[in-house]
Structure formats: structure tokens, C-alpha cells
Design a protein around this motif. Structure first.
Motif, PDB file in Angstrom:
ATOM      1  N   ILE A 176     -44.876  26.704  11.787  1.00 34.44           N
ATOM      2  CA  ILE A 176     -43.530  26.581  11.341  1.00 34.44           C
ATOM      3  C   ILE A 176     -43.354  26.988   9.958  1.00 34.44           C
ATOM      4  O   ILE A 176     -42.324  27.849   9.439  1.00 34.44           O
ATOM      5  N   GLY A 177     -44.508  26.661   8.923  1.00 30.82           N
ATOM      6  CA  GLY A 177     -44.629  27.151   7.816  1.00 30.82           C
ATOM      7  C   GLY A 177     -44.362  28.468   7.479  1.00 30.82           C
ATOM      8  O   GLY A 177     -43.682  28.858   6.585  1.00 30.82           O
ATOM      9  N   GLN A 178     -45.134  29.261   8.336  1.00 31.61           N
ATOM     10  CA  GLN A 178     -45.139  30.838   8.411  1.00 31.61           C
ATOM     11  C   GLN A 178     -43.900  31.291   8.587  1.00 31.61           C
ATOM     12  O   GLN A 178     -43.442  32.093   8.095  1.00 31.61           O
ATOM     13  N   THR A 179     -43.118  30.614   9.566  1.00 31.09           N
ATOM     14  CA  THR A 179     -41.922  30.760   9.883  1.00 31.09           C
ATOM     15  C   THR A 179     -40.833  30.823   8.830  1.00 31.09           C
ATOM     16  O   THR A 179     -39.819  31.554   8.689  1.00 31.09           O
ATOM     17  N   LEU A 180     -40.895  29.585   8.122  1.00 24.41           N
ATOM     18  CA  LEU A 180     -39.964  29.205   6.984  1.00 24.41           C
ATOM     19  C   LEU A 180     -40.265  30.135   5.828  1.00 24.41           C
ATOM     20  O   LEU A 180     -39.077  30.216   5.102  1.00 24.41           O
ATOM     21  N   LEU A 181     -41.078  30.973   5.878  1.00 22.84           N
ATOM     22  CA  LEU A 181     -41.402  31.774   4.929  1.00 22.84           C
ATOM     23  C   LEU A 181     -40.509  33.103   5.073  1.00 22.84           C
ATOM     24  O   LEU A 181     -40.342  34.103   4.268  1.00 22.84           O
ATOM     25  N   ASP A 182     -40.285  33.252   6.353  1.00 23.67           N
ATOM     26  CA  ASP A 182     -39.713  34.548   6.752  1.00 23.67           C
ATOM     27  C   ASP A 182     -38.378  34.829   6.150  1.00 23.67           C
ATOM     28  O   ASP A 182     -37.777  33.749   5.851  1.00 23.67           O
ATOM     29  N   ALA A 183     -38.024  36.232   5.833  1.00 24.59           N
ATOM     30  CA  ALA A 183     -36.794  36.528   5.325  1.00 24.59           C
ATOM     31  C   ALA A 183     -35.355  35.828   6.325  1.00 24.59           C
ATOM     32  O   ALA A 183     -34.247  35.866   5.840  1.00 24.59           O
ATOM     33  N   ARG A 184     -35.780  35.777   7.493  1.00 24.03           N
ATOM     34  CA  ARG A 184     -34.859  35.223   8.551  1.00 24.03           C
ATOM     35  C   ARG A 184     -34.296  33.889   8.149  1.00 24.03           C
ATOM     36  O   ARG A 184     -32.977  33.727   8.301  1.00 24.03           O
ATOM     37  N   MET A 185     -35.153  32.869   7.556  1.00 25.36           N
ATOM     38  CA  MET A 185     -34.736  31.888   7.144  1.00 25.36           C
ATOM     39  C   MET A 185     -33.641  31.875   6.130  1.00 25.36           C
ATOM     40  O   MET A 185     -32.485  31.218   6.127  1.00 25.36           O
ATOM     41  N   THR A 186     -33.539  32.765   5.068  1.00 23.88           N
ATOM     42  CA  THR A 186     -32.719  33.086   4.165  1.00 23.88           C
ATOM     43  C   THR A 186     -31.272  33.238   4.627  1.00 23.88           C
ATOM     44  O   THR A 186     -30.229  32.644   4.470  1.00 23.88           O
ATOM     45  N   GLU A 187     -31.250  34.337   5.673  1.00 27.26           N
ATOM     46  CA  GLU A 187     -30.121  34.614   6.401  1.00 27.26           C
ATOM     47  C   GLU A 187     -29.412  33.250   7.248  1.00 27.26           C
ATOM     48  O   GLU A 187     -28.367  33.180   7.220  1.00 27.26           O
ATOM     49  N   HIS A 195     -27.688  23.092  14.548  1.00 25.87           N
ATOM     50  CA  HIS A 195     -28.431  23.120  15.776  1.00 25.87           C
ATOM     51  C   HIS A 195     -28.757  24.336  16.465  1.00 25.87           C
ATOM     52  O   HIS A 195     -29.711  24.534  17.118  1.00 25.87           O
ATOM     53  N   GLU A 196     -27.792  25.265  16.348  1.00 26.44           N
ATOM     54  CA  GLU A 196     -27.793  26.381  16.757  1.00 26.44           C
ATOM     55  C   GLU A 196     -29.094  27.132  15.828  1.00 26.44           C
ATOM     56  O   GLU A 196     -29.806  28.149  16.688  1.00 26.44           O
ATOM     57  N   ALA A 197     -29.002  27.011  14.459  1.00 25.27           N
ATOM     58  CA  ALA A 197     -30.023  27.500  13.796  1.00 25.27           C
ATOM     59  C   ALA A 197     -31.490  27.109  14.192  1.00 25.27           C
ATOM     60  O   ALA A 197     -32.572  27.728  14.294  1.00 25.27           O
ATOM     61  N   VAL A 198     -31.638  25.824  14.622  1.00 19.90           N
ATOM     62  CA  VAL A 198     -32.807  25.168  14.947  1.00 19.90           C
ATOM     63  C   VAL A 198     -33.098  26.059  16.439  1.00 19.90           C
ATOM     64  O   VAL A 198     -34.459  26.182  16.328  1.00 19.90           O
ATOM     65  N   ASP A 199     -32.207  26.124  17.211  1.00 21.36           N
ATOM     66  CA  ASP A 199     -32.768  26.773  18.429  1.00 21.36           C
ATOM     67  C   ASP A 199     -33.169  28.369  18.126  1.00 21.36           C
ATOM     68  O   ASP A 199     -34.229  28.502  18.918  1.00 21.36           O
ATOM     69  N   GLN A 200     -32.630  28.614  17.312  1.00 18.94           N
ATOM     70  CA  GLN A 200     -33.139  30.282  16.826  1.00 18.94           C
ATOM     71  C   GLN A 200     -34.552  30.093  16.112  1.00 18.94           C
ATOM     72  O   GLN A 200     -35.622  30.810  16.641  1.00 18.94           O
ATOM     73  N   ILE A 201     -34.788  29.075  15.448  1.00 16.39           N
ATOM     74  CA  ILE A 201     -36.238  28.949  14.762  1.00 16.39           C
ATOM     75  C   ILE A 201     -37.058  28.652  15.780  1.00 16.39           C
ATOM     76  O   ILE A 201     -38.337  29.211  15.642  1.00 16.39           O
ATOM     77  N   VAL A 202     -36.842  27.507  16.751  1.00 19.39           N
ATOM     78  CA  VAL A 202     -37.796  27.350  17.626  1.00 19.39           C
ATOM     79  C   VAL A 202     -38.125  28.323  18.600  1.00 19.39           C
ATOM     80  O   VAL A 202     -39.285  28.885  19.072  1.00 19.39           O
ATOM     81  N   GLY A 203     -36.952  29.291  18.936  1.00 21.40           N
ATOM     82  CA  GLY A 203     -37.170  30.409  19.807  1.00 21.40           C
ATOM     83  C   GLY A 203     -38.097  31.390  19.296  1.00 21.40           C
ATOM     84  O   GLY A 203     -39.006  32.094  19.952  1.00 21.40           O
ATOM     85  N   GLN A 204     -37.886  31.648  17.746  1.00 18.84           N
ATOM     86  CA  GLN A 204     -38.782  32.485  17.100  1.00 18.84           C
ATOM     87  C   GLN A 204     -40.167  32.216  17.074  1.00 18.84           C
ATOM     88  O   GLN A 204     -41.020  32.782  17.232  1.00 18.84           O
ATOM     89  N   ILE A 205     -40.299  30.816  17.021  1.00 20.59           N
ATOM     90  CA  ILE A 205     -41.815  30.218  17.046  1.00 20.59           C
ATOM     91  C   ILE A 205     -42.529  30.490  18.188  1.00 20.59           C
ATOM     92  O   ILE A 205     -43.877  31.095  18.186  1.00 20.59           O
ATOM     93  N   ILE A 206     -41.795  30.199  19.231  1.00 21.15           N
ATOM     94  CA  ILE A 206     -42.335  30.239  20.798  1.00 21.15           C
ATOM     95  C   ILE A 206     -42.685  31.900  20.821  1.00 21.15           C
ATOM     96  O   ILE A 206     -43.721  32.079  21.804  1.00 21.15           O
ATOM     97  N   GLY A 207     -41.859  32.431  20.527  1.00 20.98           N
ATOM     98  CA  GLY A 207     -42.195  34.071  20.729  1.00 20.98           C
ATOM     99  C   GLY A 207     -43.403  34.445  19.659  1.00 20.98           C
ATOM    100  O   GLY A 207     -43.696  35.733  20.100  1.00 20.98           O
ATOM    101  N   LEU A 208     -43.719  33.826  18.889  1.00 18.30           N
ATOM    102  CA  LEU A 208     -45.003  34.327  18.041  1.00 18.30           C
ATOM    103  C   LEU A 208     -46.052  34.705  18.817  1.00 18.30           C
ATOM    104  O   LEU A 208     -46.370  33.583  19.736  1.00 18.30           O
TER     105      LEU A 208
END
Length: 341
Positions: A304-315, A328-341
């Protein structure tokens, strides 16, 4: 400048009982060093021999003094002892506020004793995230008894039950801890109660109150809890095991060594009961499950820490601020991104 030791050197050093190598290996674990995984994997087959003893209780009950007295007793029997003191973290440095050299100077200089302080670093359970790995290293180094003293932080302190084979809960007269014991849930995790500072007024009242509470709870199932839920591995009900374990309430004055032989005897007796009743296997299963949960949690947090540093978080932050996207929609996108890593 300190020379960096190779993983192979540290592995050999730990197995040979080299204190410097052991200290360095524990530092690798605490700092999440790149070589820590290699060391832990290589040493794991050499573990499983130590008796892990958790010592917990509210501040002011004399846990450190009791641990010191127990260590002395084991050393008199020729046993090698390691003490892992899990301390509160400094909000400025992240290091332990209570140093082992300050609290346990009486044990310094004994080659058969190894003491290490670890900082909780904000972990709510009172146990440092690297505690399980540090215990593995101490076990591989050949210590027969490993005492884990935890900070008294209240309800979350019950996490010690997921780490130790035998859990000693320390109380003291005059602190109202017999009532706090129920609130904190330690009645469910204690294998042995020790009322320390038994030379103080009110000790018999404290002992009687604890014995009464134990009598009321006797015969019920004993299930370890983790983060407020029952773990899937349940310890056997002592009433259903032949020669089941009855939780004793002992008295001690650790500063003078009074009552310490009786505490050691009950700790030994509990270990014998664990082995003869089959409860040890169940506790080991529960301990491994608990450790795996912590390791998975740590791995996910790193991801998650690696994901939070992603530029996508700023968007996502901008989109939420502009009300173009809900949290909540943003959380779903973050979780989806982590699962896809």
C-alpha cells in the motif's frame, strides 16, 4: 565505519552463539534490511526448541524486576536466557524510551544472558512488528528460555497470547488491577497470575479477587483473540483435558527474590502440561497463524505504501477534493490497483 557483514557470516554467527552477530541480525530484522529474509529462512530449521514466556501487566506492577529475578533463577540452573523487552516508542526517533541497560543492569555482563529492547513503533498491540522474527533468531541462537516483556498498554496487551507458549500476567496490590484485568481481557490469556509486591498492604484482597474471578470463569472455552475477533485456532478447555491446567495465583516480592522459585516451578509445570495434554501443538498452530497474519499485514502495508507514492494518488486526491469522485470509489480503485500488482 562499521563493516557490513554478509548474510552467511551472520547466519554462522547466530548458530555459534556469537552475541554481536545475533544483535546485528536482530537489527536487520528491525530495519527491514534486504538481507533479513535470507537470514531468517536459513535459520528457521534450527528453531522450535526454546520455551517462550510472555510477561505482561499494567505499568507499576514490577514486570521488569520479576523478569530479572526469573532470569537469575534460570541462570542458577545453568540455562541460557534471552529477554526481549518491548518498549514504548519515542515519538521523535521511533526508538525505545526505556532502555534495557537502564532497567536490567543487574544482568549485564552475564554471557548466558542476552537482553534486547525493541520499540513498539506505534503498534497498538504492544508488540513490535518484528518481535516474531527476533524470537526466531533468539531461538536459533540456542537460548532455552526467552522472556518477552511487553508494555502495559491496556486491552491490546492480550496479543501476547499469540506469541508466547506460557503467559504470566503480573498484578500488584493497591492498583485496582483485578478490575482492570477483566476490562483488558487478560483473564482469558493468563496461564499464571503473579501478584508482585506482595509485601504491600492489600495483597490478600488482590489474590482473593483474582481467585474468585478465575473460579467464575473456570470451565469455559479459552479462545485467543486477535484484533477483537476470535482466532480460528482455539485452545483446549482445561476442563476437557485429562489433568487439565488450573491457573494459579502466586505471590512474589521480586526485589528480594521471594516467591520466585514457586513461579519458576509453575512455569515449568505449565510447559509439561502443554506437552502431555497436546495443547502445545494447538498453541503452536495458533502462534504460527498469528505470526502469518502479522506478516501478511506487514506485506500489504508495504504494498500500500508503494501505491500511495504513485502519481495516481495525486489524481485521486484532486478528484475527491473537486467532488468528481467519492472517497469509497477511490478506495475501490486503490485496492484494485494493489490486487493487480
Amino acid at each position: 565505519m562499521r563493516k557490513e557483514r554478509s548474510g552467511a557470516e551472520l547466519i554462522r554467527g547466530v548458530l555459534d552463539g556469537n552475541r554481536l552477530a545475533l544483535a546485528r541480525a536482530i537489527s536487520y530484522v528491525e530495519d527491514d534490511h534486504a538481507g533479513a529474509r535470507e537470514i531468517l529462512d536459513a535459520l528457521y530449521p534450527h528453531t522450535g526448541r526454546a520455551h517462550l514466556i510472555g510477561v505482561t501487566g499494567a505499568p507499576g506492577t514490577g514486570k521488569s524486576t520479576l523478569v530479572t529475578a526469573l532470569t537469575r533463577s534460570y541462570r542458577e540452573r545453568g540455562e541460557r536466557v534471552a529477554v526481549l523487552a518491548v518498549d514504548p516508542s519515542s515519538p521523535f526517533t521511533g526508538g525505545a524510551l526505556l532502555g534495557d541497560r537502564v532497567r536490567m543492569t543487574a544482568l549485564s555482563g552475564d554471557p548466558g544472558v542476552f537482553i534486547r529492547s525493541m520499540a513498539t513503533r506505534g503498534h497498538l498491540g504492544g508488540l513490535a512488528a518484528a518481535t516474531a522474527d527476533a524470537l526466531l533468531l533468539l531461538d536459533a541462537a540456542g537460548f532455552e528460555r526467552i522472556l518477552v516483556e511487553t508494555v502495559g498498554v491496556g486491552q491490546a496487551e492480550v496479543e501476547i497470547a499469540g506469541t508466547a507458549h506460557t503467559t504470566v500476567v503480573v498484578e500488584a496490590p493497591g492498583l485496582g488491577d483485578e478490575v482492570q484485568a477483566i476490562k483488558a481481557g487478560v483473564m482469558e490469556i493468563a496461564d499464571i497470575f503473579v501478584v508482585n509486591k506482595a509485601d504491600r498492604p492489600g495483597v490478600e484482597r488482590t489474590v482473593s479477587a483474582l481467585e474468585m474471578m478465575l473460579e467464575q470463569k473456570r470451565g469455559g472455552p479459552r479462545t485467543m483473540r486477535h484484533h477483537g475477533r476470535a482466532m480460528s485456532v482455539t485452545l483446549p478447555d482445561p476442563a476437557q483435558v485429562e489433568n487439565g491446567w488450573t491457573i494459579p495465583v502466586l505471590k512474589s516480592v521480586a526485589t528480594g527474590g521471594e516467591g520466585i522459585p514457586a513461579v519458576c516451578e509453575r512455569i515449568d509445570a505449565h510447559r509439561v502440561w502443554l506437552q502431555s495434554s497436546g495443547a502445545l501443538t494447538l498453541r503452536e498452530n495458533a502462534r504460527i497463524l498469528y505470526t502469518l497474519e502479522k506478516m501478511v499485514d506487514a506485506a500489504l502495508r508495504r504494498r500500500i505504501g508503494q501505491t500511495l507514492l504513485d502519481a495516481r494518488m495525486t489524481e485521486l486526491v484532486v478528484a475527491i477534493r473537486q467532488r468528481a469522485l467519492g472517497p469509497h470509489e477511490a478506495v475501490d480503485q486503490i485496492v484494485g490497483q494493489i490486487i493487480g500488482l
